[in-house]
Design an enzyme around this catalytic site. Structure first.
Site, PDB file in Angstrom:
ATOM      1  N   LYS A  16      52.273  87.022  31.249  1.00 33.28           N
ATOM      2  CA  LYS A  16      53.004  86.504  30.089  1.00 33.28           C
ATOM      3  C   LYS A  16      53.172  84.992  30.149  1.00 33.28           C
ATOM      4  O   LYS A  16      53.382  84.340  29.127  1.00 33.28           O
ATOM      5  CB  LYS A  16      54.339  87.215  29.956  1.00 33.28           C
TER       6      LYS A  16
HETATM    7  C1  PLP Z   1      53.682  92.758  29.188  1.00 35.74           C
HETATM    8  C2  PLP Z   1      52.878  93.360  30.293  1.00 35.74           C
HETATM    9  C3  PLP Z   1      51.831  94.287  30.040  1.00 35.74           C
HETATM   10  C4  PLP Z   1      51.496  94.772  28.643  1.00 35.74           C
HETATM   11  O1  PLP Z   1      50.901  93.791  27.833  1.00 35.74           O
HETATM   12  P1  PLP Z   1      50.829  93.993  26.245  1.00 35.74           P
HETATM   13  O2  PLP Z   1      50.309  92.697  25.712  1.00 35.74           O
HETATM   14  O3  PLP Z   1      52.242  94.264  25.806  1.00 35.74           O
HETATM   15  O4  PLP Z   1      49.931  95.141  25.976  1.00 35.74           O
HETATM   16  C5  PLP Z   1      51.106  94.765  31.119  1.00 35.74           C
HETATM   17  N1  PLP Z   1      51.399  94.394  32.389  1.00 35.74           N
HETATM   18  C6  PLP Z   1      52.383  93.520  32.664  1.00 35.74           C
HETATM   19  C7  PLP Z   1      52.666  93.185  34.078  1.00 35.74           C
HETATM   20  C8  PLP Z   1      53.160  92.963  31.639  1.00 35.74           C
HETATM   21  O5  PLP Z   1      54.149  92.106  31.922  1.00 35.74           O
END
Ligand code: PLP
Length: 463
Positions: free
Chosen positions: A112
């Protein structure tokens, strides 16, 4: 470039307005009116660029009408300056034509950071140009909150309030948020659960009269277009490192809200040869049921060892539906009139989706086994989200001759419980910059589960 709503009834907006708006007024999500396209020749010429220059080339067509080249380059340089690896998104080989792309080299150890480091810098610049200050308000059950706080902590034109359920996030996750002591960062521990936090945020967006004059709320959740856009870059980065565009490169993505994998779909739309995208889900498998059996019916949420994928209905799936239904906003609006109702896709739409997307569901038990098996055979330690992606890739891949890249979305130290279950006694040290995290001073405000208490706190903090 103009952006339009997936439900077809909201006004089209510029890039800057799209980023500062969040949800469209008709309840839809904003997408570009048309996708910029690169020729194979143009993509081939991007080989060898460093991450920041590549990011500039990929994102420039989206922002060219709203930012100068220097402004965009500055945003990108600042966004990726705090990553711990010079390659930003390094690749590690784990098998024949199988690679892991480490997207956890940012400040909060989850992918993120790619989007939120960028978004914080982008917001700050757009707001400075407008002479405006905003308030970011969000609810988190873990990863998003810390990435948003890290993204906004140095922004002059943003105050950020992040709400988490009191005593219901892990210690590492809490400390990652509450030990950021910047004057513009406020952590609220709500005496309620995550749903209460989310409802509080929704109610606050609906009636913003508690804010001082001239301030408004801005959202940083994954429906924000700029977050998706920043994630397109690393698909190009990986493919160019592995022989693209001269050969196709495929990806497997641990999926929750469908933002990350949707960025891969966009990369393909912009000209990058991709033959297969694997949607990897945990026990919360609505997307897997949808793709494999045309069963998109919400089920009660299950708490898993991969909590960042514990999502009942994926909001960004709407952006794919818009394309599957030939960009017919009315059809999407009808399909999604009740987000919580079971949904069936038209055969034609389903066929289109299946020509690119595969899906798999991997439960907790198998997740733990995969962490152990991969460590025992390669000494590479996967976090539980990444383990799900790798298992899904191995089950679903159609070609062993084409590279398969598994997106590593979090650092294993962030999910020590799953790692300890898989490999008892293995401790995963936090990276150097976080070694003293658990001893750092914290600042947070515990508040009762009442809207007026939250609003009082925010308006006093801003006074
Ligand atoms: C947010 C997140 C996801 C999922 O990603 P999306 O874009 O919501 O599909 C997967 N793994 C981790 C570690 C995350 O923080």
């Amino acid at each position: 470039m103009k952006f339009i709503s997936t439900r077809g009834r909201a006004p089209s907006l510029s890039f800057a307005d799209t980023v500062l708006t969040g949800l469209a007024s008709d309840g839809g999500l904003y997408v570009p009116e048309s996708l910029p396209k690169f020729s194979q020749q143009e993509i081939a010429e991007m080989a060898g660029l460093n991450y920041c220059e590549l990011a500039f080339r990929i994102m420039w067509p989206f922002v060219a009408e709203d930012l100068s080249e220097d402004e965009m380059r500055g945003i990108i340089e600042r966004a990726y300056a705090n990553f711990r690896h010079a390659a930003i998104a390094p690749l590690v080989q784990t098998g024949h034509n199988e690679w892991v792309m480490e997207l956890f080299q940012g400040p909060t150890l989850a992918f993120k950071d790619f989007a939120l480091q960028f978004l914080g810098q982008l917001f700050d610049l757009l707001l400075k140009k407008r002479g405006e200050k905003v308030v970011v308000l969000g609810a988190t059950s873990g990863d998003t909150g810390s990435a948003a706080i890290e993204g906004c902590r140095h922004c002059e034109n943003i105050d950020i309030f992040i709400m988490h359920p009191h005593n219901r996030v892990s210690e590492v996750q809490r400390k990652q948020m509450t030990t950021v002591l910047s004057d513009n960062v406020f952590n609220i521990a709500l005496e309620g659960n995550f749903d209460d936090c989310q409802n509080m945020v929704k109610a606050s967006f609906a009636d913003q009269s508690f804010l001082p004059d001239g301030r408004r709320l801005v959202a940083v959740n994954s429906i924000n277009w700029a977050r998706i856009m920043a994630q397109i870059v690393y698909y190009f980065h990986a493919a160019l490192s592995l022989g693209g565009p001269h050969r196709p490169v495929n990806f497997s993505v641990p999926t929750g809200n469908f933002g990350d994998i949707f960025a891969g779909y966009l990369a393909r739309g912009m000209g990058l040869p991709i033959n297969q995208l694997v949607i990897a889900t945990n026990a919360n498998d609505i997307l897997h049921r949808c793709i494999s059996a045309n069963d998109h019916s919400p089920q009660p949420l299950v708490h898993s060892l991969s909590p960042s994928m514990d999502i009942m209905v994926s909001s960004n799936f709407e952006r794919l539906l818009f394309d599957l239904y030939d960009r017919d906003g009315a059809a999407v609006a009808e399909l999604l009139a009740d987000r919580r109702a079971p949904m069936k896709l038209d055969e034609l739409a389903l066929e289109k989706a299946r020509s690119l997307f595969s899906s798999e569901r991997v439960g907790d038990e198998r997740t733990v086994e995969v962490i152990r098996e991969v460590f025992e055979s390669t000494e590479y330690l996967l976090d539980p989200h990444t383990a799900i992606g790798m298992e899904a890739a191995r089950r679903a891949r159609k070609s062993n001759a084409e590279p398969m890249v598994c997106l590593a979305t979090a650092h294993p130290a962030k999910f020590a419980e799953a790692v300890d279950t898989a490999l008892p006694g293995t401790s995963v040290p936090l990276p150097h910059h976080m070694q003293d995290l658990l001893e750092r001073e914290e600042r947070l405000q515990v508040l009762p589960n009442e809207l007026s208490a939250v609003h009082d706190f925010i308006s006093r903090a801003l006074a």
